[in-house]
Scaffold this active site. Structure first.
Site, PDB file in Angstrom:
ATOM      1  N   ASP A  74       1.963  40.235 -30.638  1.00 41.84           N
ATOM      2  CA  ASP A  74       1.943  40.918 -31.939  1.00 41.84           C
ATOM      3  C   ASP A  74       1.041  40.154 -32.901  1.00 41.84           C
ATOM      4  O   ASP A  74       1.480  39.611 -33.915  1.00 41.84           O
ATOM      5  CB  ASP A  74       3.357  41.045 -32.504  1.00 41.84           C
ATOM      6  CG  ASP A  74       3.448  42.136 -33.569  1.00 41.84           C
ATOM      7  OD1 ASP A  74       2.428  42.813 -33.814  1.00 41.84           O
ATOM      8  OD2 ASP A  74       4.518  42.297 -34.157  1.00 41.84           O
ATOM      9  N   HIS A 172       7.734  44.338 -42.835  1.00 41.65           N
ATOM     10  CA  HIS A 172       7.520  43.381 -41.730  1.00 41.65           C
ATOM     11  C   HIS A 172       7.043  44.166 -40.514  1.00 41.65           C
ATOM     12  O   HIS A 172       7.802  44.930 -39.917  1.00 41.65           O
ATOM     13  CB  HIS A 172       8.831  42.650 -41.414  1.00 41.65           C
ATOM     14  CG  HIS A 172       8.726  41.721 -40.228  1.00 41.65           C
ATOM     15  ND1 HIS A 172       9.824  41.364 -39.470  1.00 41.65           N
ATOM     16  CD2 HIS A 172       7.672  41.088 -39.660  1.00 41.65           C
ATOM     17  CE1 HIS A 172       9.446  40.546 -38.505  1.00 41.65           C
ATOM     18  NE2 HIS A 172       8.135  40.367 -38.590  1.00 41.65           N
ATOM     19  N   ASN A 244       1.672  35.372 -37.191  1.00 41.22           N
ATOM     20  CA  ASN A 244       1.293  35.263 -35.772  1.00 41.22           C
ATOM     21  C   ASN A 244      -0.223  35.280 -35.683  1.00 41.22           C
ATOM     22  O   ASN A 244      -0.833  36.361 -35.708  1.00 41.22           O
ATOM     23  CB  ASN A 244       1.833  36.444 -34.952  1.00 41.22           C
ATOM     24  CG  ASN A 244       3.314  36.354 -34.650  1.00 41.22           C
ATOM     25  OD1 ASN A 244       4.003  35.472 -35.144  1.00 41.22           O
ATOM     26  ND2 ASN A 244       3.794  37.262 -33.837  1.00 41.22           N
ATOM     27  N   HIS A 298       9.479  31.693 -40.699  1.00 42.23           N
ATOM     28  CA  HIS A 298       9.081  33.061 -41.070  1.00 42.23           C
ATOM     29  C   HIS A 298      10.286  33.959 -41.298  1.00 42.23           C
ATOM     30  O   HIS A 298      10.138  35.130 -41.629  1.00 42.23           O
ATOM     31  CB  HIS A 298       8.160  33.660 -40.012  1.00 42.23           C
ATOM     32  CG  HIS A 298       8.837  34.134 -38.749  1.00 42.23           C
ATOM     33  ND1 HIS A 298       9.718  33.360 -38.031  1.00 42.23           N
ATOM     34  CD2 HIS A 298       8.739  35.302 -38.063  1.00 42.23           C
ATOM     35  CE1 HIS A 298      10.135  34.043 -36.975  1.00 42.23           C
ATOM     36  NE2 HIS A 298       9.561  35.218 -36.970  1.00 42.23           N
ATOM     37  N   GLY A 299      11.479  33.394 -41.155  1.00 37.54           N
ATOM     38  CA  GLY A 299      12.692  34.170 -41.384  1.00 37.54           C
ATOM     39  C   GLY A 299      13.912  33.332 -41.058  1.00 37.54           C
ATOM     40  O   GLY A 299      13.834  32.107 -40.920  1.00 37.54           O
ATOM     41  N   GLY A 301      15.801  33.407 -38.281  1.00 42.37           N
ATOM     42  CA  GLY A 301      15.850  32.932 -36.899  1.00 42.37           C
ATOM     43  C   GLY A 301      17.074  33.454 -36.163  1.00 42.37           C
ATOM     44  O   GLY A 301      18.188  33.454 -36.687  1.00 42.37           O
TER      45      GLY A 301
END
Length: 382
Positions: A74, A172, A244, A298-299, A301
């Site tokens: 991605d 997102h 990414n 990034h978040g 998890g």
């Protein structure tokens, strides 16, 4: 640099407190990537969790080699934050949820001129995946309307042009099938071997990679615009950050390549770190650090693997229980398996992930945002 930076080996560091639960398999994957040819440093974030061979929530720094598999399929996946013209106080959730019944199909002809113009402006030439432009996809991707819940730095919030009275929209998503096709082509030709920097094969991959990043950015823009249109709202972009990707980056006064797989750049200004659909999102001001390879989580998890969640939760929660959250928000998700896989219980608490990085001196929290409506899918995800 503060506490919460664990040195696992000379090459491998982990940004997390001793009490942060991180799966052993993720640590092993982190160590394994450090053994790759040309690898200099590896840094895991507090949202670290196992991926398919390589960990998610980590940054990897190489010299002379690029590893497409460390970026993953991605390419360009990231977060964009938009401020809508909708007033938080005016939202009736029952009515609001009914506005989004046509936001999943490919964009219709009314969007063709916008798509054509924006593709030209962003130098996107590929047409093979145009039908996916403006679509969220499956997995942990989403579009979420949010309200600013707590403000910790009013000056920074004002500088970003954010108004607590307005409803925010966080998107997102990434490059959909385009990124997948690029990685599949690479693996077919080179397996998981890296590419020599500057080689013809590396240049070919990077051209594809860079276009996929631009495609992902356009995809998030079109998703946001169609959700705003469905809500009969205006809106403007506040920030857009990819997590990414691979970029050229100097470290220790030497050139190299920084790979991020689920790691938010900390050297590009303000970023958002979202929790699960039943948790808060944090808007933060990063404090760039070489020790974290200029990256943040990034978040929140994952705690549990996808596929395990329904078995863990179905005896306690029915499907209808999971479309309302403890924070009073609603969830639109017609895919039962996805509804369980993305349940708040399957994720770490975002507050603890952010606190780990704050204690390490990597960020300052600007504001906390509360979910109002999370959109996943009306049915099966492709």
């Amino acid at each position: 640099m503060g506490t919460n930076v664990q040195t696992i080996t000379e090459q491998v560091s982990l940004i997390a407190s001793e009490t942060t639960w991180i799966e052993g398999a993720a640590i092993q994957q982190l160590k394994k990537t450090a053994e790759l040819s040309g690898m200099v440093r590896v840094a895991g974030m507090p949202d670290l969790h196992p991926g398919r061979g390589y960990p998610i929530g980590a940054a990897f720094y190489t010299r002379n080699k690029i590893y497409p598999a460390l970026v993953g399929n991605d390419i360009g996946c990231g977060m964009s934050l938009w401020q809508s013209s909708l007033k938080v106080s005016k939202i009736n959730l029952d009515k609001f949820m009914k506005k989004f019944d046509r936001v999943e199909a490919p964009l219709d002809e009314s969007w063709s001129e916008v798509v054509k113009r924006r593709k030209g402006e962003k130098d996107i030439t590929t047409q093979a995946f145009d039908l996916s432009l403006g679509t969220i996809g499956g997995g942990n991707h989403f579009a979420e309307f949010q309200a600013i819940d707590q403000v910790y730095d009013a000056k920074a919030l004002k500088a970003l042009g954010l108004d607590k009275k307005q409803l925010q929209l966080l998107v997102h998503s990434g490059s959909r099938g385009l990124g997948q096709s690029i990685l599949v082509e690479h693996i077919r030709q080179f397996n998981h071997h890296g590419l020599i920097a500057g080689s013809e094969d590396c240049q070919h991959y990077m051209q594809q990679h860079d276009e996929a990043v631009r495609w992902a950015e356009l995809n998030r823009e079109l998703i946001a615009r169609r959700f705003l249109e469905a809500a009969r709202s205006e809106g403007h972009l506040v920030l857009d950050v990819n997590h990414n990707l691979v970029t050229a980056k100097a470290l220790d006064n030497q050139s190299g390549y920084l790979h991020r797989k689920g790691a938010t750049p900390s050297d590009l200004g303000y970023v958002v770190i979202p929790g699960s659909r039943g948790d808060y999102t944090y808007l933060v001001k990063p404090q760039p650090s070489e020790q974290s390879l200029y990256s943040l989580a990034h978040g929140a998890g994952r705690k549990w693997k996808r596929g395990d969640c329904q078995g863990r939760l179905s005896h306690k929660y029915k499907k209808d229980d999971l479309v309302k959250t403890a924070l009073g928000s609603r969830v639109i998700c017609g895919n039962k398996e996805l509804l369980y896989d993305e349940a708040p219980q399957a994720y770490k608490k975002c507050e603890s992930v952010v606190a780990d990085m704050a204690d390490a001196g990597l960020l300052e929290v600007v504001a906390r945002l509360r979910p109002v409506l999370t959109f996943k899918t009306h049915g099966d995800c492709s």
